[in-house]
Scaffold this motif. Structure first.
Motif, short mmCIF file in Angstrom:
data_model
loop_
_atom_site.label_atom_id
_atom_site.label_comp_id
_atom_site.label_asym_id
_atom_site.label_seq_id
_atom_site.Cartn_x
_atom_site.Cartn_y
_atom_site.Cartn_z
N ALA A 1 -5.62 -11.05 1.70
CA ALA A 1 -5.47 -9.64 2.10
C ALA A 1 -4.25 -9.02 1.43
CB ALA A 1 -5.34 -9.54 3.62
N ALA A 2 -3.19 -9.79 1.30
CA ALA A 2 -1.98 -9.28 0.65
C ALA A 2 -2.23 -9.10 -0.85
CB ALA A 2 -0.81 -10.24 0.88
N ARG A 3 -2.99 -10.02 -1.46
CA ARG A 3 -3.29 -9.90 -2.89
C ARG A 3 -4.18 -8.67 -3.15
NH1 ARG A 3 -4.50 -15.34 -2.02
NH2 ARG A 3 -6.69 -15.21 -2.72
N ILE A 4 -5.13 -8.44 -2.25
CA ILE A 4 -5.99 -7.26 -2.38
C ILE A 4 -5.16 -5.99 -2.28
CG2 ILE A 4 -7.83 -5.95 -1.25
CD1 ILE A 4 -9.00 -8.71 -0.39
N ALA A 5 -4.22 -5.96 -1.33
CA ALA A 5 -3.37 -4.79 -1.15
C ALA A 5 -2.50 -4.55 -2.38
CB ALA A 5 -2.49 -4.97 0.09
N ALA A 6 -2.02 -5.62 -2.99
CA ALA A 6 -1.19 -5.49 -4.20
C ALA A 6 -2.02 -4.88 -5.33
CB ALA A 6 -0.64 -6.85 -4.61
N CYS A 7 -3.25 -5.33 -5.47
CA CYS A 7 -4.14 -4.77 -6.51
C CYS A 7 -4.37 -3.28 -6.27
CB CYS A 7 -5.48 -5.50 -6.52
SG CYS A 7 -5.42 -7.20 -7.12
N ALA B 1 0.82 -1.21 0.00
CA ALA B 1 0.00 0.00 0.00
C ALA B 1 0.86 1.26 0.00
CB ALA B 1 -0.93 0.00 1.22
N VAL B 2 1.92 1.26 0.79
CA VAL B 2 2.81 2.42 0.85
C VAL B 2 3.49 2.64 -0.50
CG1 VAL B 2 4.89 3.40 1.90
CG2 VAL B 2 3.21 2.21 3.33
N LEU B 3 3.97 1.57 -1.09
CA LEU B 3 4.65 1.68 -2.38
C LEU B 3 3.70 2.23 -3.45
CD1 LEU B 3 6.62 -1.66 -2.17
CD2 LEU B 3 7.64 0.62 -2.23
N GLY B 4 2.45 1.85 -3.35
CA GLY B 4 1.46 2.40 -4.28
C GLY B 4 1.22 3.87 -4.03
N LEU B 5 1.11 4.25 -2.76
CA LEU B 5 0.86 5.65 -2.40
C LEU B 5 1.98 6.58 -2.85
CD1 LEU B 5 -0.67 5.26 1.18
CD2 LEU B 5 -1.82 6.20 -0.82
N ILE B 6 3.23 6.09 -2.73
CA ILE B 6 4.36 6.96 -3.10
C ILE B 6 4.72 6.80 -4.58
CG2 ILE B 6 5.28 6.93 -0.75
CD1 ILE B 6 7.42 4.97 -1.64
N GLY B 7 3.98 5.91 -5.29
CA GLY B 7 4.22 5.76 -6.71
C GLY B 7 5.58 5.18 -7.04
N ALA B 8 6.02 4.21 -6.25
CA ALA B 8 7.35 3.62 -6.44
C ALA B 8 7.33 2.62 -7.60
CB ALA B 8 7.81 2.94 -5.16
N VAL B 9 7.42 3.13 -8.82
CA VAL B 9 7.34 2.27 -10.01
C VAL B 9 8.47 1.25 -10.04
CG1 VAL B 9 7.31 2.27 -12.54
CG2 VAL B 9 6.22 4.12 -11.29
N GLU B 10 9.59 1.59 -9.43
CA GLU B 10 10.71 0.65 -9.41
C GLU B 10 10.37 -0.62 -8.64
OE1 GLU B 10 11.60 3.62 -6.02
OE2 GLU B 10 10.54 3.54 -7.94
N ALA B 11 9.34 -0.55 -7.81
CA ALA B 11 8.93 -1.72 -7.02
C ALA B 11 7.86 -2.55 -7.72
CB ALA B 11 8.41 -1.26 -5.66
N ASP C 1 8.09 -6.37 -7.77
CA ASP C 1 7.91 -6.96 -6.43
C ASP C 1 6.44 -6.96 -6.02
OD1 ASP C 1 10.86 -7.25 -5.47
OD2 ASP C 1 10.74 -5.22 -6.25
N ILE C 2 5.72 -5.90 -6.39
CA ILE C 2 4.29 -5.83 -6.07
C ILE C 2 3.53 -6.87 -6.89
CG2 ILE C 2 2.24 -4.38 -6.12
CD1 ILE C 2 4.06 -1.96 -5.71
N GLY D 1 -10.44 -6.01 -6.98
CA GLY D 1 -9.23 -5.20 -6.92
C GLY D 1 -8.46 -5.23 -8.22
N ALA D 2 -8.36 -6.42 -8.83
CA ALA D 2 -7.64 -6.55 -10.10
C ALA D 2 -8.35 -5.75 -11.20
CB ALA D 2 -7.55 -8.02 -10.49
N ILE D 3 -9.68 -5.81 -11.21
CA ILE D 3 -10.45 -5.08 -12.22
C ILE D 3 -10.29 -3.58 -12.05
CG2 ILE D 3 -12.82 -4.57 -12.96
CD1 ILE D 3 -13.42 -7.58 -12.35
N ARG D 4 -10.33 -3.12 -10.82
CA ARG D 4 -10.15 -1.68 -10.57
C ARG D 4 -8.75 -1.23 -10.99
NH1 ARG D 4 -14.24 0.68 -8.05
NH2 ARG D 4 -15.73 -0.57 -6.85
N ALA D 5 -7.76 -2.09 -10.78
CA ALA D 5 -6.40 -1.75 -11.19
C ALA D 5 -6.30 -1.67 -12.71
CB ALA D 5 -5.42 -2.79 -10.65
N LEU D 6 -6.95 -2.58 -13.40
CA LEU D 6 -6.95 -2.54 -14.86
C LEU D 6 -7.63 -1.27 -15.37
CD1 LEU D 6 -7.85 -6.28 -15.52
CD2 LEU D 6 -5.75 -5.14 -16.28
N GLY D 7 -8.73 -0.88 -14.72
CA GLY D 7 -9.38 0.36 -15.09
C GLY D 7 -8.49 1.57 -14.88
N ALA D 8 -7.71 1.54 -13.79
CA ALA D 8 -6.81 2.65 -13.49
C ALA D 8 -5.67 2.74 -14.50
CB ALA D 8 -6.24 2.50 -12.08
N ILE D 9 -5.26 1.58 -15.03
CA ILE D 9 -4.21 1.57 -16.05
C ILE D 9 -4.71 2.26 -17.32
CG2 ILE D 9 -2.91 0.05 -17.63
CD1 ILE D 9 -2.66 -1.90 -15.26
#
Length: 289
Positions: free
Chosen positions: A143-149, A119-129, A132-133, A180-188
């Motif tokens: 819960a971890a998979r949801i957080a990754a999405c 979640a932190v890596l997403g918030l700070i926009g750490a594309v280099e990570a 790993d995400i 979560g995966a669908i929302r991430a695809l929409g965000a892309i």
């Protein structure tokens, strides 16, 4: 400061807020505010974070503690982590939250820690990570998979390289992960166009929340596609939650779907007519004709 340290929780909460109102002149209170941030007492921690942000550059000594606070898994305040990032920015807008620390935490044995790190890596926009995400999408804990999405969704179009893995994650056994995966695809956005067949399928046959998320994602990815427009208009006749998301999706598409919405006003199914009317009311600029 004495009340912050020794008062009741309610008194300490109010005191932290008062100290923040003083602004930069309250710099001597920084050490005690840092202790309050780490107290884990919901509103007190939040008010202490906001106070540090209000103090500004004079609170630079608090930056390491604020970085640590980003990893508090259950702060008791839903906006806590956003306020932490805002405080860091107010103290030093050039300060870079060290992504490496959170990348390492993605391998922690505690799934809550893994999820919080993502979640932190997403918030700070750490594309280099990103790689790993993406690995976390296969984590044994949902819960971890949801957080990754969610982290990938925060990155938006910068997470385009994760599109293929997110499409696989749409098949997850947990509907929250699917959503979560669908929302991430929409965000892309448009870069996730390869997900079109899968999204059309989940729009019609997924769990109710999954169907709603699919409508929103389709509008974000391929708003001009005829098959997308037809499918989302058809979703106006679905259950209320899905229909509401479909209305919003059609409003995003705007005047592109005007002819289809006009036709939808004439169909037999009242739910579709109602949804079409609502979508027409939301379109900007207004569909006056």
């Amino acid at each position: 400061v004495a009340t912050l340290k020794k008062g009741s929780v309610l008194e300490a909460e109010m005191t932290a807020e008062a100290i923040g109102s003083i602004g930069p002149k309250a710099a001597p209170a920084v050490p005690d505010l840092v202790n309050a941030v780490g107290s884990g007492k919901g509103r007190l921690s939040l008010n202490a974070v906001r106070a540090l942000g209000a103090i500004g550059p004079e609170a630079s000594a608090a930056l390491p503690a604020l970085v640590e606070a980003l990893m508090i898994p259950d702060p008791g305040e839903p906006q806590f982590h956003y306020y932490v990032l805002a405080a860091i920015d107010k103290i030093d807008q050039d300060y870079e939250v060290p992504a490496k620390k959170f990348v390492e935490a993605l391998n922690d044995k505690d799934p809550k820690v893994r999820g919080r790190a993502a979640a932190v890596l997403g918030l700070i926009g750490a594309v280099e990570a990103l790689p790993d995400i993406v690995k976390l999408l296969s984590d044994e804990e949902s819960a971890a998979r949801i957080a990754a999405c969610a982290a990938l969704a925060k990155m938006g179009s910068k997470a385009a390289a994760a599109e293929a893995e997110l499409r696989k994650t749409m098949k997850d056994k947990n509907w929250r992960v699917q959503e979560g995966a669908i929302r991430a695809l929409g965000a892309i956005g448009p870069a996730a166009a390869a997900a079109l067949p899968d999204l059309l399928e989940t729009l019609k046959g997924g769990y109710i929340v999954v169907r709603g998320a699919s409508a929103a994602a389709l509008a974000a990815i391929l708003p001009g596609d005829a098959s997308v427009q037809d499918a989302v208009i058809e979703a106006l006749g679905d259950e209320y939650m899905v229909a509401t998301m479909a209305v919003d999706a059609l409003a995003v598409m705007g005047i592109k779907v005007l002819p289809e919405l006009e036709q939808a006003l004439l169909v037999d199914k009242v739910a579709v007519r109602k949804g079409a009317a609502a979508a027409l009311g939301k379109i900007s600029p207004p569909a006056r004709d």
